[in-house]
Design a protein around this motif. Structure first.
Motif, short mmCIF file in Angstrom:
data_model
loop_
_atom_site.label_atom_id
_atom_site.label_comp_id
_atom_site.label_asym_id
_atom_site.label_seq_id
_atom_site.Cartn_x
_atom_site.Cartn_y
_atom_site.Cartn_z
N SER A 157 6.49 5.87 3.94
CA SER A 157 5.33 6.48 4.58
C SER A 157 5.35 8.01 4.51
O SER A 157 4.32 8.66 4.64
CB SER A 157 5.23 6.03 6.04
N ASP B 199 0.97 4.16 -2.88
CA ASP B 199 0.78 5.58 -2.57
C ASP B 199 1.97 6.40 -3.05
O ASP B 199 1.82 7.50 -3.59
CB ASP B 199 0.58 5.78 -1.07
N TYR B 200 3.16 5.88 -2.84
CA TYR B 200 4.39 6.55 -3.26
C TYR B 200 4.41 6.72 -4.78
O TYR B 200 4.74 7.79 -5.30
CB TYR B 200 5.58 5.72 -2.80
N LYS C 212 -4.09 17.26 -3.28
CA LYS C 212 -3.74 15.86 -3.05
C LYS C 212 -2.36 15.74 -2.43
O LYS C 212 -2.13 14.92 -1.54
CB LYS C 212 -3.80 15.07 -4.36
N ARG C 213 -1.43 16.57 -2.92
CA ARG C 213 -0.06 16.52 -2.39
C ARG C 213 -0.04 16.91 -0.91
O ARG C 213 0.66 16.30 -0.11
CB ARG C 213 0.83 17.44 -3.22
N GLU D 267 1.78 6.77 -6.75
CA GLU D 267 0.72 7.68 -7.15
C GLU D 267 1.15 9.13 -6.98
O GLU D 267 0.82 9.99 -7.82
CB GLU D 267 -0.55 7.41 -6.32
N ILE D 268 1.90 9.41 -5.92
CA ILE D 268 2.40 10.78 -5.71
C ILE D 268 3.34 11.16 -6.84
O ILE D 268 3.28 12.28 -7.37
CB ILE D 268 3.10 10.88 -4.35
N ASP E 90 1.23 11.82 -9.88
CA ASP E 90 0.55 13.11 -9.76
C ASP E 90 1.51 14.26 -10.03
O ASP E 90 1.12 15.28 -10.62
CB ASP E 90 -0.05 13.26 -8.36
N ARG F 67 -0.64 12.88 5.84
CA ARG F 67 -1.00 11.51 6.23
C ARG F 67 0.14 10.84 6.98
O ARG F 67 1.30 10.99 6.62
CB ARG F 67 -1.34 10.69 4.97
N ASN G 151 -1.43 14.05 1.17
CA ASN G 151 -0.44 12.98 1.30
C ASN G 151 0.66 13.33 2.29
O ASN G 151 1.15 12.48 3.02
CB ASN G 151 0.17 12.65 -0.06
N GLN H 1 0.82 -1.20 0.00
CA GLN H 1 0.00 0.00 0.00
C GLN H 1 0.86 1.26 0.00
O GLN H 1 0.57 2.22 -0.72
CB GLN H 1 -0.93 0.00 1.22
N GLU H 2 1.91 1.27 0.81
CA GLU H 2 2.80 2.43 0.86
C GLU H 2 3.50 2.63 -0.48
O GLU H 2 3.70 3.77 -0.93
CB GLU H 2 3.82 2.28 1.98
#
Length: 257
Positions: free
Chosen positions: A232, A68-69, A173-174, A71-72, A75, A180, A177, A64-65
């Protein structure tokens, strides 16, 4: 990743090995001489089941991490593309040299601000800067105020407005993130799993080979937890994601403004 970051990872791995050795020594001292064949069989069964659950938890959170990494990073590329599109479209729109230079200069200033100031701010506070929003708003307002005279200009204006809106969405979004954090419940489950896996190993004698295998387990588990920790927070070391897509734009034509 710097040498200090690598040192941190090695330190976490060694600390994990030390914890496992301490648990192993304690449990050997308490129960080491009082065990039967059934005890060793039961311990092996418990190790297998707890280790499977522990490995599954680490694997799911790791995956998951990593997602997410990634996706950033995607983006960031999308935002850089939106900036480049506006930069080129305002030239195609032919709104005059003054307006074109103003928009392109503002876009270049926006990129420099994000790279030189806002990225570090996200690492320290988890917040975007007001200056970044002001620059984006200036770009958006200019695009809204354009007066198209042809269908070509109408399409270009609509495209620039949409891209300016996309920049705002990607900025938000940034920031989300950056704010989080990985739940403390995960770290509790991860550390509890290390302890629960280490305890049943008291049934094995402390031979050099057994201790080496325990070190291998402890070290690798520590490395995985370090990588999860690094992923993370993509804006701070040790897993800081550089704004490469922005710096690449500044290395080209935009860097001249």
């Amino acid at each position: 990743m710097t040498l200090s970051d690598i040192g941190l990872g090695v330190g976490i791995a060694l600390a994990n090995i030390a914890v496992i050795f301490a648990i192993y020594a304690l449990t050997r001292r308490i129960w080491g001489g009082r065990q039967t064949t059934e005890t060793k069989d039961l311990a092996g069964s418990v190790i297998f089941r707890i280790a499977s659950l522990h490995g599954l938890i680490l694997a799911l959170v790791f995956a998951q991490e990593l997602i997410d990494y990634s996706e950033i990073r995607a983006d960031l590329v999308s935002e850089a593309t939106a900036v480049a599109d506006i930069f080129n479209d305002i030239r195609r729109f032919d709104a005059g040299e003054e307006v074109t230079a103003e928009v392109q200069g503002t876009l270049a200033a926006y990129l420099r601000h994000v790279v030189n100031h806002e990225w570090a701010e996200l690492s320290e506070t988890g917040k975007l800067t007001a200056e970044g929003w002001i620059l984006r708003e200036a770009i958006y307002e200019t695009a809204l105020n354009l007066a198209p005279a042809t269908l070509r200009q109408t399409d270009l204006r609509a495209h620039m407005v949409a891209k300016a809106q996309a920049i705002a969405e990607l900025r938000q979004k940034r920031e989300n993130n950056a704010a989080r954090e990985l739940s403390g419940l995960f770290w509790f489950a991860a550390l509890a799993g290390v302890v629960c896996v280490a305890v049943p190993y008291f049934t094995f004698a402390p031979t050099p080979l057994h201790l080496a295998l325990l070190s291998l387990y402890g070290g690798y588990t520590g490395v995985i937890m370090f990588v999860i920790f690094a992923f993370s927070d993509p804006f701070a070391n040790p897993g800081a994601l550089p704004p490469t897509a922005f710096t690449q734009l500044l290395a080209g034509e935009m860097g001249q403004y």
